[in-house]
Design a protein around this motif. Structure first.
Motif, PDB file in Angstrom:
ATOM      1  N   ILE A 145       0.817  -1.251  -0.019  1.00 19.87           N
ATOM      2  CA  ILE A 145      -0.051  -0.012   0.171  1.00 19.87           C
ATOM      3  C   ILE A 145       0.825   1.313  -0.094  1.00 19.87           C
ATOM      4  O   ILE A 145       0.623   2.134  -0.784  1.00 19.87           O
ATOM      5  CB  ILE A 145      -0.824   0.251   1.269  1.00 19.87           C
ATOM      6  N   ALA A 146       1.883   1.300   0.801  1.00 24.10           N
ATOM      7  CA  ALA A 146       2.696   2.493   0.945  1.00 24.10           C
ATOM      8  C   ALA A 146       3.618   2.664  -0.327  1.00 24.10           C
ATOM      9  O   ALA A 146       3.684   3.880  -0.822  1.00 24.10           O
ATOM     10  CB  ALA A 146       3.827   1.961   1.886  1.00 24.10           C
ATOM     11  N   ALA A 147       3.862   1.561  -0.875  1.00 23.01           N
ATOM     12  CA  ALA A 147       4.448   1.688  -2.454  1.00 23.01           C
ATOM     13  C   ALA A 147       3.691   2.222  -3.387  1.00 23.01           C
ATOM     14  O   ALA A 147       3.850   3.171  -4.330  1.00 23.01           O
ATOM     15  CB  ALA A 147       5.074   0.415  -3.030  1.00 23.01           C
ATOM     16  N   GLY A 148       2.357   1.807  -3.289  1.00 24.41           N
ATOM     17  CA  GLY A 148       1.345   2.489  -4.317  1.00 24.41           C
ATOM     18  C   GLY A 148       1.293   4.009  -4.189  1.00 24.41           C
ATOM     19  O   GLY A 148       1.119   4.611  -5.165  1.00 24.41           O
ATOM     20  N   VAL A 149       1.147   4.375  -2.840  1.00 27.03           N
ATOM     21  CA  VAL A 149       0.640   5.725  -2.699  1.00 27.03           C
ATOM     22  C   VAL A 149       2.127   6.443  -3.082  1.00 27.03           C
ATOM     23  O   VAL A 149       2.051   7.501  -3.679  1.00 27.03           O
ATOM     24  CB  VAL A 149       0.654   5.764  -1.150  1.00 27.03           C
ATOM     25  N   ILE A 150       3.158   6.140  -2.670  1.00 23.59           N
ATOM     26  CA  ILE A 150       4.303   6.788  -3.024  1.00 23.59           C
ATOM     27  C   ILE A 150       4.582   6.888  -4.717  1.00 23.59           C
ATOM     28  O   ILE A 150       5.066   7.942  -5.304  1.00 23.59           O
ATOM     29  CB  ILE A 150       5.303   6.253  -2.495  1.00 23.59           C
ATOM     30  N   GLY A 151       4.400   5.843  -5.289  1.00 23.16           N
ATOM     31  CA  GLY A 151       4.093   5.809  -6.864  1.00 23.16           C
ATOM     32  C   GLY A 151       3.070   6.886  -7.439  1.00 23.16           C
ATOM     33  O   GLY A 151       3.590   7.572  -8.554  1.00 23.16           O
ATOM     34  N   GLY A 152       2.166   6.939  -6.816  1.00 25.95           N
ATOM     35  CA  GLY A 152       1.213   8.107  -7.189  1.00 25.95           C
ATOM     36  C   GLY A 152       1.709   9.383  -7.147  1.00 25.95           C
ATOM     37  O   GLY A 152       1.430  10.328  -7.842  1.00 25.95           O
ATOM     38  N   VAL A 153       2.372   9.646  -5.762  1.00 22.43           N
ATOM     39  CA  VAL A 153       2.824  10.950  -5.717  1.00 22.43           C
ATOM     40  C   VAL A 153       3.946  11.308  -6.700  1.00 22.43           C
ATOM     41  O   VAL A 153       4.279  12.437  -7.318  1.00 22.43           O
ATOM     42  CB  VAL A 153       3.652  10.823  -4.253  1.00 22.43           C
ATOM     43  N   TYR A 154       4.737  10.055  -6.916  1.00 22.27           N
ATOM     44  CA  TYR A 154       6.023  10.345  -8.225  1.00 22.27           C
ATOM     45  C   TYR A 154       5.111  10.823  -9.381  1.00 22.27           C
ATOM     46  O   TYR A 154       5.753  11.844 -10.018  1.00 22.27           O
ATOM     47  CB  TYR A 154       6.354   8.859  -8.342  1.00 22.27           C
ATOM     48  N   LEU A 155       4.305  10.261  -9.915  1.00 19.47           N
ATOM     49  CA  LEU A 155       3.786  10.620 -11.221  1.00 19.47           C
ATOM     50  C   LEU A 155       3.030  12.142 -11.092  1.00 19.47           C
ATOM     51  O   LEU A 155       3.324  12.821 -12.054  1.00 19.47           O
ATOM     52  CB  LEU A 155       2.558   9.616 -11.474  1.00 19.47           C
ATOM     53  N   LEU A 156       2.399  12.280  -9.837  1.00 23.37           N
ATOM     54  CA  LEU A 156       1.957  13.731  -9.763  1.00 23.37           C
ATOM     55  C   LEU A 156       2.953  14.802  -9.952  1.00 23.37           C
ATOM     56  O   LEU A 156       2.855  15.795 -10.736  1.00 23.37           O
ATOM     57  CB  LEU A 156       1.111  14.003  -8.727  1.00 23.37           C
TER      58      LEU A 156
END
Length: 472
Positions: free
Chosen positions: A208-219
């Protein structure tokens, strides 16, 4: 440069720091206590991963220096192209594969990919500073914006990761029945290696943490692309040719200010990286602060983020070499935390350490453009050397931190670190204290001593600026 442009440029560097911070603070303890990899194998993963990122730096610098100008610039296409692959490699880095025998190879592969891909972004991104403006104050201002956002990114990464995965490392049975738990683990030492995690929820929370940080990366990358416009080399004449990479690398290694700056900050960055990677382990096993480590990490990074404007004012008022003295502030307090592991003292140490870390992050990236300007003045009819400076600087710092992390994890293996148990041996606790207190202190002192011989002063910066204005 408008404030909007500086902000968008700064936001572009935050995603790398979000992901890098989560890995710096939590990857070692994840490999040891969740994936149940031995400390020796964890040291291999950390060292080889950092080394792969370091090796990618000069390779990236070589190909980027040969890139042609496009409609969106020469550096921007590299940053956009590597982003989706970086997010994918980061996500799989925190995935616990169902097989047991190949876990070391799994984490080694994806950590190497992640380090290499972040390098392909970081080299052109850091070199972009030279193509935003010709004015030193504007570049320093953009660097301060960038460092503020990168420290905020580091804070966001550590806070998100810490809050999401904290439940995986707070074992209630450690506080209720410690002696029985130790006995059970001593008995289980004879079982096969790589047992499954004690907490069945630990795997999903890391995903879950990896998914959230991946979203921040793209934004962050989208905002960066829409808000920043890359300019061509503002000094080069149309007749100037790009310096060949190998020749440029030789000239770089002979440039005195660059050698002294790099030698100083590779030691300082190694000290900071050792603090980051071992801090959670220290709080968990050596200081009896396992219920507070995520808040201590947030305190460190919040202090660093808030103090960036303060350090920017200090370096403008008293000079960059003088501001570097602030890096040493963490030394006495870290030693106090090691000798007196008190909760209130721990938060105070975290606050002061954040101030020092902010200075160690801001200063090298603020001083490196001055070195590039000095080199430009001595080699006025060449261009394309910026990426050589930035890629080789990141190469040396990554290699030094990789060696430091490898040695620290190997030290835990040598002293008998056992993953999953509540109480480590006295030798392991002593090793963690040395890695948090003594080793960073020595590295910082030696690094600051080398910086005393850095020749670029505030007066020489002004002279270089005037000479480059004439050239332009």
């Amino acid at each position: 440069l408008s404030v909007c442009s500086k902000l968008c440029y700064a936001i572009g560097g935050a995603p790398n720091q979000v992901a890098g911070s989560a890995a710096a603070f939590f990857l070692q303890i994840y490999l040891l206590d969740i994936a149940h990899i031995t400390p020796f194998h964890a040291s291999l993963v950390l060292f080889i991963g950092k080394a792969s990122g370091a090796v990618t730096d000069p390779v990236a610098g070589f190909f980027i220096s040969k890139s042609r100008w496009t409609k969106i610039g020469r550096l921007m296409p590299w940053m956009l192209a590597c982003t989706p692959f970086t997010v994918a490699s980061y996500f799989f880095l925190w995935y616990l594969p169902p097989f047991v025998a190949g876990r070391v190879a799994w984490y080694l592969t994806f950590y190497c990919l992640f380090q290499a891909l972040t390098t392909l972004f970081q080299v052109p991104y850091s070199a972009l500073t030279m193509f935003l403006s010709t004015d030193q104050k504007e570049r320093d201002s953009a660097t301060a914006y960038r460092m503020t956002m990168e420290v905020l990114g580091t804070l966001i990464g550590a806070a998100l990761q810490g809050q999401i995965v904290a439940s995986a490392h707070v074992s209630h049975h450690c506080t209720t029945n410690v002696s029985a738990n130790i006995t059970n683990h001593v008995i289980s030492l004879h079982e096969p290696s790589f047992p499954e995690p004690l907490d069945p929820l630990s795997h999903p929370v890391y995903m879950i943490a990896a998914g959230v940080i991946g979203g921040v990366y793209l934004l962050g990358i989208v905002i960066f692309f829409l808000g920043v416009k890359e300019k061509d080399d503002p000094y080069a004449l149309t007749s100037d040719r790009a310096i060949p990479f190998c020749k440029g690398l030789r000239l770089t290694m002979k440039h005195g200010p660059y050698v002294k700056l790099t030698a100083s900050f590779l030691l300082i960055s190694t000290a900071v990286q050792l603090e980051q990677s071992n801090f959670v382990l220290f709080c968990t096993h050596a200081a009896d602060l396992r219920n507070h480590f995520q808040y201590l990490v947030v305190t460190i990074l919040a202090s660093a983020a808030v103090s960036i404007p303060f350090w920017q004012k200090i370096l403008q008022r008293f000079g960059k070499k003088c501001a570097a003295c602030g890096i040493s502030w963490m030394i006495p307090f870290a030693v106090m935390l090691v000798t007196i592991p008190n909760l209130i003292l721990a938060y105070f140490v975290a606050f002061v350490s954040g101030l020092s870390i902010a200075a160690s992050l801001l200063l090298p990236w603020s001083m490196l453009p001055d070195v590039v300007d000095d080199f430009r003045l001595q080699n006025p009819h060449g261009k394309g050397h910026e990426t050589i400076f930035y890629s080789s600087y990141v190469f040396f710092t990554k290699m030094s931190t990789g060696i430091g992390l490898g040695i620290s994890a190997a030290g835990l293996e040598f002293t008998g670190y056992k993953p999953g148990i509540c109480k480590q041996s006295d030798d392991v606790i002593l090793t963690l204290k040395i890695l948090i207190g003594a080793v960073p202190a020595v590295l910082i002192i030696v690094g600051l001593f080398i910086l005393l011989f850095y020749p670029i002063t505030e007066e020489s910066r002004k002279e270089t600026k005037l000479a480059l204005e004439v050239l332009r």
